[in-house]
Design a protein around this motif. Sequence first.
Motif, short mmCIF file in Angstrom:
data_model
loop_
_atom_site.label_atom_id
_atom_site.label_comp_id
_atom_site.label_asym_id
_atom_site.label_seq_id
_atom_site.Cartn_x
_atom_site.Cartn_y
_atom_site.Cartn_z
N PRO A 199 -51.49 12.98 32.42
CA PRO A 199 -52.46 12.12 33.13
C PRO A 199 -53.23 12.88 34.19
CG PRO A 199 -50.35 11.01 32.93
CD PRO A 199 -50.14 12.40 32.43
N SER A 200 -52.52 13.77 34.88
CA SER A 200 -53.16 14.54 35.95
C SER A 200 -54.29 15.42 35.39
CB SER A 200 -52.09 15.41 36.62
OG SER A 200 -52.67 16.18 37.60
N ALA A 201 -54.02 16.07 34.26
CA ALA A 201 -55.04 16.94 33.65
C ALA A 201 -56.21 16.11 33.13
CB ALA A 201 -54.41 17.75 32.52
N MET A 202 -55.86 14.93 32.58
CA MET A 202 -56.92 14.07 32.05
C MET A 202 -57.83 13.55 33.17
SD MET A 202 -54.75 12.14 29.12
CE MET A 202 -55.83 10.77 28.83
N PHE A 203 -57.21 13.27 34.31
CA PHE A 203 -58.01 12.79 35.44
C PHE A 203 -58.92 13.91 35.96
CE2 PHE A 203 -58.50 11.69 40.03
CZ PHE A 203 -59.25 10.55 39.85
#
Lengths: 119, 183
Positions: A5-9
């Motif tokens: 999720p962090s990378a996607m954000f």
Amino acid sequence: MNNTPSAMFSAFLTEQVDACRAREQNLLSESRKDEANFEKIRANIFEIFQSVWSAANKTSENPQRFFLKKLEEIPVNWRNSLEKAIRYDDAVKAHIETIKLEAAEEIKGAFRRTWGDQI
Amino acid sequence: MTELEAVRLFKCLADKSRLQILKSLAVEDMYVERLAERLSLTPSTVSFHLKKLSEAGAVSSVKTQYYTMYSLRRDIFKTSILDIIQEKSEEADLQAQRDARYRQRVIDSFFEYGKLKAIPAQRKKERIILEEIVKSFDFGRKYAEREVNLIIADFFDDFCTIRRDMISENLMARDKTGYWRLL
């Protein structure tokens, strides 16, 4: 490719900056300088929160909470400035503050889609 | 229209969206939402442009019961660009002063004790020199070529070149009967 999720954000923020820059160039080529400038402002907002997200990941034990707090704090001045601009019938300033607030809302929306409301 | 107003208007018009707004208002008076829909812009963006157009004097607005209606200031657009250029400005006096100073500098550097030192290579400077020499001729009087040569010779030995150049610069004219001053 990192699908956390962090990378996607992070990817969302980068995509928004790139999209704004592309629209800015497009508008400039159409001799719409002021609207190009609005896209530049929008890009700057996404860049500010890119930096905040990066700092959150480096310094905070709970980066999401840190980021969300900043996402509430930073636009306060913009909101005050917008109210003042409306009061003094300053359409130019009001429009710029609206753009900044809309960009912040977009980021908030993406954040909530990524982590939900449980932060 | 003052220079400042003209500059503000031209700056304001140098934007495609604002031109599109004006084109729409040339058809009929409109309110923000209608313009936004027509031009595929957000109402907020249209308001921004209308504010700039109002400040530049290009549009006027009237508040009605529900909307603010915007109209094209047709009187402004009836002003021709030539009218704006020909408007006398505070800059004109300054330009005249600058021209006079430049002219004096050229005269000072090419004349010494009333004698021309050399014919300037630059046409603009030569013109100034010729205008200075032609002042020695009276208006409305006809001069024989010999007289012309003598007067010019007081300034410069090569009177033939000066005489011919004064003709080509339309400072003097000639026919079979003689020469006369034009300017």
